[in-house]
Design a protein around this motif. Structure first.
Motif, PDB file in Angstrom:
ATOM      1  N   VAL A   6       0.778  -1.097  -0.073  1.00  0.00           N
ATOM      2  CA  VAL A   6      -0.029  -0.133   0.080  1.00  0.00           C
ATOM      3  C   VAL A   6       0.927   0.988  -0.152  1.00  0.00           C
ATOM      4  CG1 VAL A   6      -0.146   0.058   2.551  1.00  0.00           C
ATOM      5  CG2 VAL A   6      -1.929   1.079   1.185  1.00  0.00           C
ATOM      6  N   CYS A   7       0.540   2.358  -0.583  1.00  0.00           N
ATOM      7  CA  CYS A   7       1.283   3.415  -0.917  1.00  0.00           C
ATOM      8  C   CYS A   7       2.061   3.935   0.393  1.00  0.00           C
ATOM      9  CB  CYS A   7       0.698   4.388  -1.782  1.00  0.00           C
ATOM     10  SG  CYS A   7       1.565   5.874  -2.094  1.00  0.00           S
ATOM     11  N   PRO A   8       3.268   4.034   0.605  1.00  0.00           N
ATOM     12  CA  PRO A   8       3.858   4.836   1.917  1.00  0.00           C
ATOM     13  C   PRO A   8       3.707   6.288   1.809  1.00  0.00           C
ATOM     14  CG  PRO A   8       5.467   4.099   0.498  1.00  0.00           C
ATOM     15  CD  PRO A   8       4.226   3.661  -0.424  1.00  0.00           C
ATOM     16  N   GLY A   9       3.399   6.939   0.652  1.00  0.00           N
ATOM     17  CA  GLY A   9       3.091   8.356   0.293  1.00  0.00           C
ATOM     18  C   GLY A   9       1.868   8.758   0.296  1.00  0.00           C
ATOM     19  N   ARG A  10       1.265   8.193   0.973  1.00  0.00           N
ATOM     20  CA  ARG A  10      -0.422   8.417   0.856  1.00  0.00           C
ATOM     21  C   ARG A  10      -0.419   9.957   1.939  1.00  0.00           C
ATOM     22  NH1 ARG A  10      -6.052   5.184   2.038  1.00  0.00           N
ATOM     23  NH2 ARG A  10      -7.400   6.847   2.044  1.00  0.00           N
ATOM     24  N   THR A  11      -0.084  10.122   2.862  1.00  0.00           N
ATOM     25  CA  THR A  11       0.111  11.194   3.726  1.00  0.00           C
ATOM     26  C   THR A  11       0.507  12.345   2.793  1.00  0.00           C
ATOM     27  OG1 THR A  11      -0.197  10.176   5.867  1.00  0.00           O
ATOM     28  CG2 THR A  11       0.381  12.823   5.735  1.00  0.00           C
ATOM     29  N   LEU A  12       1.771  12.368   2.106  1.00  0.00           N
ATOM     30  CA  LEU A  12       2.427  13.282   1.401  1.00  0.00           C
ATOM     31  C   LEU A  12       1.685  13.663  -0.144  1.00  0.00           C
ATOM     32  CD1 LEU A  12       5.143  14.958   0.686  1.00  0.00           C
ATOM     33  CD2 LEU A  12       5.682  13.077  -0.617  1.00  0.00           C
ATOM     34  N   SER A  13       1.058  12.600  -0.473  1.00  0.00           N
ATOM     35  CA  SER A  13       0.209  13.003  -1.641  1.00  0.00           C
ATOM     36  C   SER A  13      -1.038  13.708  -1.400  1.00  0.00           C
ATOM     37  CB  SER A  13      -0.175  11.633  -2.578  1.00  0.00           C
ATOM     38  OG  SER A  13       0.982  11.053  -2.961  1.00  0.00           O
ATOM     39  N   THR A  14      -1.602  13.607  -0.380  1.00  0.00           N
ATOM     40  CA  THR A  14      -2.891  14.026   0.319  1.00  0.00           C
ATOM     41  C   THR A  14      -2.825  15.306   0.398  1.00  0.00           C
ATOM     42  OG1 THR A  14      -3.832  11.794   1.061  1.00  0.00           O
ATOM     43  CG2 THR A  14      -4.770  13.650   1.809  1.00  0.00           C
ATOM     44  N   LEU A  15      -1.723  15.705   1.123  1.00  0.00           N
ATOM     45  CA  LEU A  15      -1.280  17.138   1.702  1.00  0.00           C
ATOM     46  C   LEU A  15      -1.030  17.983   0.356  1.00  0.00           C
ATOM     47  CD1 LEU A  15       0.524  16.764   4.910  1.00  0.00           C
ATOM     48  CD2 LEU A  15      -1.944  16.853   4.418  1.00  0.00           C
ATOM     49  N   GLU A  16      -0.257  17.312  -0.694  1.00  0.00           N
ATOM     50  CA  GLU A  16      -0.086  18.134  -1.841  1.00  0.00           C
ATOM     51  C   GLU A  16      -1.427  18.252  -2.631  1.00  0.00           C
ATOM     52  OE1 GLU A  16       4.365  16.604  -2.801  1.00  0.00           O
ATOM     53  OE2 GLU A  16       2.765  15.363  -3.489  1.00  0.00           O
ATOM     54  N   LEU A  17      -2.132  17.554  -2.630  1.00  0.00           N
ATOM     55  CA  LEU A  17      -3.471  17.582  -3.292  1.00  0.00           C
ATOM     56  C   LEU A  17      -4.254  18.362  -2.599  1.00  0.00           C
ATOM     57  CD1 LEU A  17      -4.083  13.747  -4.491  1.00  0.00           C
ATOM     58  CD2 LEU A  17      -3.321  15.720  -6.038  1.00  0.00           C
ATOM     59  N   ARG A  18      -4.440  18.359  -1.265  1.00  0.00           N
ATOM     60  CA  ARG A  18      -5.348  19.126  -0.504  1.00  0.00           C
ATOM     61  C   ARG A  18      -4.628  20.576  -0.620  1.00  0.00           C
ATOM     62  NH1 ARG A  18      -4.491  19.461   5.648  1.00  0.00           N
ATOM     63  NH2 ARG A  18      -5.035  17.322   5.494  1.00  0.00           N
ATOM     64  N   ALA A  19      -3.559  20.888  -0.767  1.00  0.00           N
ATOM     65  CA  ALA A  19      -3.028  22.459  -1.060  1.00  0.00           C
ATOM     66  C   ALA A  19      -3.610  22.798  -2.427  1.00  0.00           C
ATOM     67  CB  ALA A  19      -1.466  22.532  -0.908  1.00  0.00           C
ATOM     68  N   ALA A  20      -3.395  21.941  -3.363  1.00  0.00           N
ATOM     69  CA  ALA A  20      -3.951  22.426  -4.935  1.00  0.00           C
ATOM     70  C   ALA A  20      -5.496  22.521  -4.937  1.00  0.00           C
ATOM     71  CB  ALA A  20      -3.667  21.405  -5.582  1.00  0.00           C
ATOM     72  N   LEU A  21      -6.342  21.595  -4.145  1.00  0.00           N
ATOM     73  CA  LEU A  21      -7.767  21.787  -3.877  1.00  0.00           C
ATOM     74  C   LEU A  21      -8.085  23.065  -3.207  1.00  0.00           C
ATOM     75  CD1 LEU A  21     -10.684  20.823  -4.032  1.00  0.00           C
ATOM     76  CD2 LEU A  21     -10.238  19.535  -2.044  1.00  0.00           C
ATOM     77  N   VAL A  22      -7.346  23.584  -2.122  1.00  0.00           N
ATOM     78  CA  VAL A  22      -7.800  24.673  -1.591  1.00  0.00           C
ATOM     79  C   VAL A  22      -7.357  25.825  -2.351  1.00  0.00           C
ATOM     80  CG1 VAL A  22      -6.841  26.064   0.473  1.00  0.00           C
ATOM     81  CG2 VAL A  22      -7.613  23.680   0.561  1.00  0.00           C
TER      82      VAL A  22
END
Length: 367
Positions: A315-331
């Motif tokens: 399972v992707c170990p970078g889930r938190t990293l990706s989620t925070l990058e994507l949340r920043a773009a979404l915001v």
């Protein structure tokens, strides 16, 4: 050519597991999870090249995954979010009223990754050019071309490592891995492989993901309004769950490969030992048997079967990293104004996923 999402939907409608051109493809949600959660039968040792830890099994994978998890833990990654948000807002401010969301996404991806790893901004143009070249190579389906692009990225990483790396990269270079009951330094090849896996796939995937998110906002205005209110109220959990669901509906993380270690039966199909198996995550995340209407937006109800970040030991170990990058773009997109499509969004052709272009325009905000 057919885009990967349509190809997945059509293939899954025929059968959850299929055989073609010497390999097997797993399209179904339940079947994909079974493969991912059974590394003893479905080995990850499929590449001729060193891949840390993606191409490892068993104890070797456990040892190297422990290294990765130290650097991608929530404690290490969550403090980066304010800087990611600042980056995304700054990029958004340069886009104007009409722009390609994939261009916005590539800038956010490169700058967030560079900020995290401490890479000098002088590499930005080269990394942006590499994203475009990698997408074109993937689109071509020509192995020699994709291999050349992979080697190009490895060359970039080697130069960065030989340069003056920032704190996160330096910390990885100084780390150790368990071996024979002791700790030994990571080799240069292992360091480059880890950095390549952290960044090469992520830069393209984050770019595609942000394009998909922007397209969703531009075509689902009521949901976009709900997400804007969540942002205004500090509802980060709601934003993160929304991102998972948007990417379930249109998953750009297309496939992973496995190789069978024994004869196995899956969805009634007898798969011989030493067979190449592709897990088609995009199709698995749109399986009507798991989600009913695959296009229905239900972040809470669909979460238990969502496989955007995979399953099992890999399972992707970078889930938190990706989620925070994507949340920043979404915001940034939500705060920049309402979006609408400014022309036709072009789907990527399989074996790539997502959109090759998402032209959007800001419009006066709806009350």
């Amino acid at each position: 050519m057919t885009d990967a999402r349509t190809l997945g939907d059509r293939s899954l409608a025929r059968c959850p597991v299929s055989h073609d051109s010497g390999s097997w493809t797993v399209w179904g949600n339940e079947e994909a999870r079974r493969v991912a959660e059974d590394p003893a039968t479905f080995s990850s040792r499929v590449s001729r090249h060193l891949s840390v830890p993606n191409g490892m099994d068993g104890d070797e994978h456990r040892r190297f995954r422990a290294v990765i998890d130290r650097h991608l833990s929530d404690d290490a990654i969550r403090p980066l979010y304010p800087e990611f948000e600042r980056i995304a807002l700054d990029v958004d401010a340069t886009m104007g009223d009409s722009f390609d969301a994939n261009v916005f996404g590539s800038l956010v991806a490169v700058r967030c990754q560079s900020s995290w790893l401490g890479w000098d901004e002088s590499y930005e143009d080269e990394l942006l050019a590499w994203i475009s070249e990698n997408q074109a190579a993937t689109r071509s389906g020509v192995y020699a071309r994709t291999a050349a692009v992979a080697e190009q990225f490895e060359s970039i990483v080697r130069r960065i490592v030989a340069d003056t790396p920032g704190a996160a990269t330096a910390a990885l270079m100084a780390d150790t891995v368990e071996e024979d009951g002791a700790q030994r330094p990571l080799t240069p090849a292992e360091i480059v492989s880890i950095l390549r896996n952290w960044t090469a796939g992520d830069l393209g995937s984050i770019t595609y993901s942000i394009g998909i998110v922007a397209h969703f906002l531009a075509t689902h205005h009521a949901i976009a309004g709900d997400l804007r209110r969540s942002d205004e109220e500090g509802g980060t959990r709601a934003l993160d769950m929304a991102l998972d669901e948007i990417l379930r509906i249109d998953d750009p993380f297309l496939t992973n490969r496995r190789r069978t270690t024994a004869d196995v039966t899956l969805a009634g199909q007898d798969i011989p030992a030493d067979s190449l198996v592709h897990i088609h995550w995009t199709a698995a995340n749109r399986d009507p048997r798991a989600f009913g209407d695959p296009d229905a937006y239900d972040p809470v109800g669909n979460a238990p079967r969502n496989l955007v970040y995979g399953a099992g030991p890999h399972v992707c170990p970078g889930r938190t990293l990706s989620t925070l990058e994507l949340r920043a773009a979404l915001v940034a997109l939500l705060r920049g104004g309402d979006l609408t499509l400014n022309g036709v969004a072009a789907r990527e052709e399989a074996p790539a996923g997502g959109y090759s272009s998402v032209p959007v325009r800001r419009v006066p905000r709806r009350p």
